[in-house]
Write a protein that holds these residues in place. Structure first.
Motif, PDB file in Angstrom:
ATOM      1  N   PHE A   1     -13.674   6.651 -17.849  1.00 29.76           N
ATOM      2  CA  PHE A   1     -14.160   5.366 -17.388  1.00 29.76           C
ATOM      3  C   PHE A   1     -15.643   5.463 -17.043  1.00 29.76           C
TER       4      PHE A   1
ATOM      5  N   PHE B   1     -16.070  -1.447 -13.498  1.00 28.94           N
ATOM      6  CA  PHE B   1     -15.576  -0.459 -14.445  1.00 28.94           C
ATOM      7  C   PHE B   1     -15.473  -1.029 -15.848  1.00 28.94           C
ATOM      8  N   GLY B   2     -15.693  -0.157 -16.832  1.00 31.32           N
ATOM      9  CA  GLY B   2     -15.401  -0.487 -18.211  1.00 31.32           C
ATOM     10  C   GLY B   2     -13.912  -0.329 -18.475  1.00 31.32           C
TER      11      GLY B   2
ATOM     12  N   TYR C   1      -7.999  -0.527  -5.471  1.00 31.97           N
ATOM     13  CA  TYR C   1      -8.187  -0.935  -6.857  1.00 31.97           C
ATOM     14  C   TYR C   1      -6.824  -1.088  -7.512  1.00 31.97           C
TER      15      TYR C   1
ATOM     16  N   GLN D   1      -4.877  -1.147 -11.214  1.00 31.01           N
ATOM     17  CA  GLN D   1      -5.019  -0.767 -12.629  1.00 31.01           C
ATOM     18  C   GLN D   1      -3.766  -1.214 -13.370  1.00 31.01           C
TER      19      GLN D   1
ATOM     20  N   ARG E   1      -5.378  -0.791 -18.313  1.00 29.52           N
ATOM     21  CA  ARG E   1      -6.218   0.311 -17.802  1.00 29.52           C
ATOM     22  C   ARG E   1      -7.469  -0.174 -17.070  1.00 29.52           C
ATOM     23  N   GLN E   2      -7.790  -1.445 -17.153  1.00 29.32           N
ATOM     24  CA  GLN E   2      -8.989  -1.939 -16.475  1.00 29.32           C
ATOM     25  C   GLN E   2      -8.858  -1.761 -14.971  1.00 29.32           C
ATOM     26  N   MET E   3      -9.854  -1.171 -14.351  1.00 34.98           N
ATOM     27  CA  MET E   3      -9.859  -1.008 -12.893  1.00 34.98           C
ATOM     28  C   MET E   3     -10.417  -2.274 -12.258  1.00 34.98           C
TER      29      MET E   3
END
Lengths: 113, 118
Positions: A90, A104-105, B37, B39, B43-45
Motif C-alpha cells: 500500500f 491510501f491507494g 481503519y 478494510q 482492500r482499500q483502507m
C-alpha cells in the motif's frame, strides 16, 4: 481528484526478478509512505518520504528501494525478488504528518514464486 | 517502541445490533493519535474515526464511536445499528504526535474481521 493511485493491481514475479510498483497522488501531499501487509497482519512501514528528493527507511526496508523526484510520484523498487516479499503493498500520502489523515491507494498484490 | 494489540481476530454481529471491537496499545508518550481503519474485501483502507490523546471527549462519527481510556491505554470501537456494509477487517492504529518522518508512521494492530449476519 483521483487520490492515491497504484499500478499494477496484481503481479506475479519469479525469484530473482525485479520490478517497480508505481504510486501517484494528485493531492499535493508532501508526505508519502509505502507499507506492506502480510496475511493476517497489520501494515508495516517500508519507506517514507517527507518531500521531493527526501526519503528514509521505515521498519522493513531490506530488499526495497525508493526515489522521490517529484511531489506526485513515489515508486517502490524491488530488486532480486524473494518469496518473503509476497505481500500486499500500500502506498499512502498525507499533508505533512501528525494529525493529518493518511490517504491510501488500493494496493498491489504481489506474489513471488 | 509502541505496540498495538487487537485480541479479537474475528467478531460477528446481527444486522441492526451493536458490536464493540477492542484495541489496547502500549506507549510511553503522552501525546499521540489513535485511529480505526476499515478494510473491506476491496482492500482499500478507509479511515473510520480518529482520536487525539489530549482530548478527553470520545470521538463520534455517525454510527461509529470510540471509548478512549487513556490511563488503561484502551481504544475500543463501537458500531451501532450494524449494517451489511460494515462487514470488513478493522484495524486499530497508533501515531506519535511528536517528531517527524518515520515517527509519524502508523503502527497497526493485527486486525479484527467483522462479519455482519442478516
Amino acid at each position: 481528484n483521483a487520490g492515491v493511485t497504484q499500478t499494477p493491481k496484481f503481479r506475479i514475479l519469479k525469484i530473482g526478478q525485479s520490478m517497480t510498483l508505481q504510486c501517484t497522488q494528485d493531492m499535493n501531499h508532501n508526505y508519502m509512505y509505502w507499507y506492506r501487509q502480510d496475511p493476517g497482519m497489520g501494515l508495516k512501514l517500508i519507506y517514507y518520504s517527507v518531500g521531493a528528493g527526501i526519503t528514509d527507511k521505515g521498519e522493513v526496508p531490506n530488499g526495497y528501494n525508493v526515489s522521490r523526484s517529484t511531489t506526485e510520484d513515489f515508486p517502490l523498487r524491488l530488486e532480486l525478488a524473494a518469496p518473503s516479499q509476497t505481500s500486499v503493498y500500500f502506498c499512502a500520502s498525507s499533508y505533512q504528518a501528525l494529525y493529518n489523515e493518511q490517504f491510501f491507494g488500493p494496493g498491489t498484490r504481489l506474489t513471488v514464486l | 517502541a509502541q505496540t498495538v494489540t487487537q485480541s479479537q481476530p474475528e467478531m460477528s454481529v446481527q444486522e441492526a445490533e451493536t458490536v464493540t471491537l477492542s484495541c489496547t496499545y502500549d506507549t510511553s508518550e503522552s501525546d499521540y493519535y489513535l485511529f480505526w481503519y476499515k478494510q473491506p474485501p476491496s482492500r482499500q483502507m478507509i479511515l473510520v474515526i480518529r482520536q487525539e490523546a489530549y482530548k478527553q471527549q470520545n470521538a463520534t462519527e455517525n454510527r461509529f464511536s470510540v471509548n478512549f481510556q487513556k490511563a488503561a491505554k484502551s481504544f475500543s470501537l463501537k458500531i451501532s445499528d450494524s449494517q451489511l456494509g460494515d462487514a470488513a477487517m478493522y484495524f486499530c492504529a497508533y501515531r506519535s504526535a511528536t517528531g517527524g518522518g518515520a515517527t509519524n508512521k502508523l503502527i497497526f494492530g493485527t486486525g479484527t474481521l467483522l462479519a455482519v449476519q442478516p
